[in-house]
Design a protein around this motif. Structure first.
Motif, PDB file in Angstrom:
ATOM      1  N   LEU A  26       0.950  -1.197  -0.155  1.00 54.39           N
ATOM      2  CA  LEU A  26      -0.434   0.124  -0.053  1.00 54.39           C
ATOM      3  C   LEU A  26       0.809   1.362   0.209  1.00 54.39           C
ATOM      4  O   LEU A  26       0.988   2.232  -0.678  1.00 54.39           O
ATOM      5  N   ALA A  27       1.983   1.100   0.789  1.00 56.85           N
ATOM      6  CA  ALA A  27       2.662   2.314   0.839  1.00 56.85           C
ATOM      7  C   ALA A  27       3.467   2.811  -0.517  1.00 56.85           C
ATOM      8  O   ALA A  27       3.675   4.120  -1.059  1.00 56.85           O
ATOM      9  N   LEU A  28       3.688   1.423  -0.889  1.00 58.30           N
ATOM     10  CA  LEU A  28       4.482   1.891  -2.560  1.00 58.30           C
ATOM     11  C   LEU A  28       3.668   2.120  -3.112  1.00 58.30           C
ATOM     12  O   LEU A  28       3.315   2.841  -5.090  1.00 58.30           O
ATOM     13  N   LEU A  29       2.148   1.883  -3.427  1.00 59.98           N
ATOM     14  CA  LEU A  29       1.621   2.613  -3.746  1.00 59.98           C
ATOM     15  C   LEU A  29       0.500   3.681  -4.181  1.00 59.98           C
ATOM     16  O   LEU A  29       0.916   4.645  -5.293  1.00 59.98           O
ATOM     17  N   ALA A  30       0.753   4.651  -2.862  1.00 55.55           N
ATOM     18  CA  ALA A  30       0.631   5.409  -2.337  1.00 55.55           C
ATOM     19  C   ALA A  30       1.683   6.514  -2.843  1.00 55.55           C
ATOM     20  O   ALA A  30       2.025   7.668  -2.963  1.00 55.55           O
ATOM     21  N   THR A  31       2.992   5.789  -2.617  1.00 54.48           N
ATOM     22  CA  THR A  31       4.565   6.302  -3.551  1.00 54.48           C
ATOM     23  C   THR A  31       4.233   6.936  -5.110  1.00 54.48           C
ATOM     24  O   THR A  31       4.006   8.467  -5.347  1.00 54.48           O
ATOM     25  N   VAL A  32       3.499   5.975  -5.661  1.00 51.36           N
ATOM     26  CA  VAL A  32       3.171   5.569  -7.206  1.00 51.36           C
ATOM     27  C   VAL A  32       2.131   6.828  -7.277  1.00 51.36           C
ATOM     28  O   VAL A  32       2.248   8.274  -8.163  1.00 51.36           O
TER      29      VAL A  32
END
Length: 411
Positions: free
Chosen positions: A195-201
């Motif tokens: 989820l953190a990586l998706l938010a970063t994108v």
């Protein structure tokens, strides 16, 4: 035809995805996982608290490294890269079992999340200063431009993103923990990291358009000058005490509620309520942050946090428990925002990066002590009530220290 600028509040909300990752996930999701990890791995409260102490040590190291990094790279680039790195290290929590490996992951996630939070706060602090009034929807009909949102609101929205991270974690983690598999907490960490990586994108896509208009402004915020070395002493002390006091609550309050017999569903609701209150605090305290030039806002907010921390110590009644979560959530990230507002009100713009970093170092120093201290007191006293009472006392001291911070004379 030139494209319309992205509204300031929308940019602030996009920046808030960074605080959702760097605090909501990297720091506070651990409270949801502490009890199952402690049961699975045989930890004492001291060891469980020490895991967040290690995270705070990493955070302190990251705060010390951020200023040199800001002199070598652009603030938006550091913000996105460090947020992405936080997601990677959170996911890696889910592929290790040994205490030493978990210590390394807690340290690493603290290290990079500090860079994310500081660089994001710097971008938020500069956002209003670098934006002209926003065009009115009916500008062609002669409607005047609207003034940019206040700095207090922008900072509140940025730090309020932590509440979004808390809410998402509270809804996302329990179903994964309920799976009848060994080490179910590992799946939860993998999910949080994803989820953190998706938010970063998503964050990078919006910021690529909205922050390229004034690249020089972010560079100007980094200064190597040192001025007024004693000007913010009271605020520095208050922030150390705040870091020590609040982290004890956020690390152990869910474990205390389990000790007191609160059911799993009620605990999820408690954490969701706390997270929603964090989001609402963006608007609740914005006027206070906008007008308070000294330590008054920080003092009031720490005093309210002391009250919130004592409520579950004094009573296990659900009304007291949920009042505690509601009040704590509505206040604690605004206490963080109050320090950025203090810097913005009192110091020249080229010094903002230096002072936000210095205050973050003070904050991180307190966080290093807090979890282990509360865990040690809880082990010694046979329960977490005594540990949280200790946190409440420290927060009261923070309120007293902040009340001594006076506005600075104009430079």
């Amino acid at each position: 035809m030139a494209s319309r600028p992205v509204p300031v509040v929308l940019v602030a909300a996009t920046l808030a995805l960074g605080s959702a990752v760097s605090l909501g996930f990297a720091r506070f999701a651990y409270a949801l996982l502490l009890a199952p990890m402690r049961a699975d791995l045989g930890w004492s409260y001291l060891v469980a608290g020490a895991m967040n102490t290690v995270n705070a040590v990493g955070y302190l190291a990251g705060a010390l490294l951020t200023s040199p990094l800001l002199r070598r790279t652009s603030t938006p680039r550091l913000f996105v890269a460090s947020t992405a790195a936080t997601g990677v290290f959170l996911a890696l929590h889910g592929v290790v079992l040994a205490d030493a490996a978990l210590v390394a992951m807690r340290f690493a996630s603290g290290l990079v999340s500090a860079a994310a939070l500081i660089s994001g706060a710097l971008l938020a602090a500069r956002l209003v200063a670098t934006r002209p009034p926003e065009p009115a929807p009916n500008a062609a009909a002669g409607e005047p431009d609207r003034p940019a949102p206040s700095a207090g609101l922008v900072l509140g929205v940025y730090y309020g993103g932590t509440g979004l991270g808390i809410v998402v974690a509270a809804l996302f983690v329990p179903p994964l923990l309920g799976r009848a598999v060994a080490h179910a907490w590992q799946a939860a960490w993998l999910g949080i990291g994803t989820l953190a990586l998706l938010a970063t994108v998503a964050m990078a896509l919006v910021l690529r358009r909205s922050l390229t208009a004034a690249p020089a402004a972010t560079e100007a915020a980094v200064s190597t000058r040192r001025s007024r070395p004693r000007a913010l002493d009271a605020a520095m002390l208050a922030y150390v005490l705040f870091g020590l006091g609040y982290i004890g609550y956020m690390t152990f309050v869910l474990a205390l509620l389990r000790e007191q017999g609160l059911g799993a569903d009620a605990i999820v609701v408690f954490y969701v309520v706390l997270g929603l209150a964090v989001i609402a605090s963006s608007w609740l305290w914005a006027p206070l942050l906008q007008r308070s030039r000294g330590g008054g806002a920080m003092s009031l907010l720490n005093g309210l946090l002391a009250v919130a921390t004592m409520l579950p110590v004094l009573s296990s009644h659900p009304l007291a428990v949920f009042a505690s979560g509601l009040l704590f959530g509505a206040v604690f990230l605004s206490a963080v925002a109050s320090t950025t507002a203090l810097v913005r009100h009192n110091l020249p713009e080229p010094e903002w990066g230096q002072w936000i970093g210095a205050l973050t170092i003070a904050f991180a120093s307190g966080q290093i002590v807090g979890p282990s201290l509360v865990g040690w007191v809880a082990d010694l006293a046979g329960g977490l009530r005594a540990g949280l009472a200790c946190s409440a006392g420290v927060l009261l001291l923070a309120a007293i220290a902040a009340s001594r911070q006076k506005p600075l004379a104009p430079p």
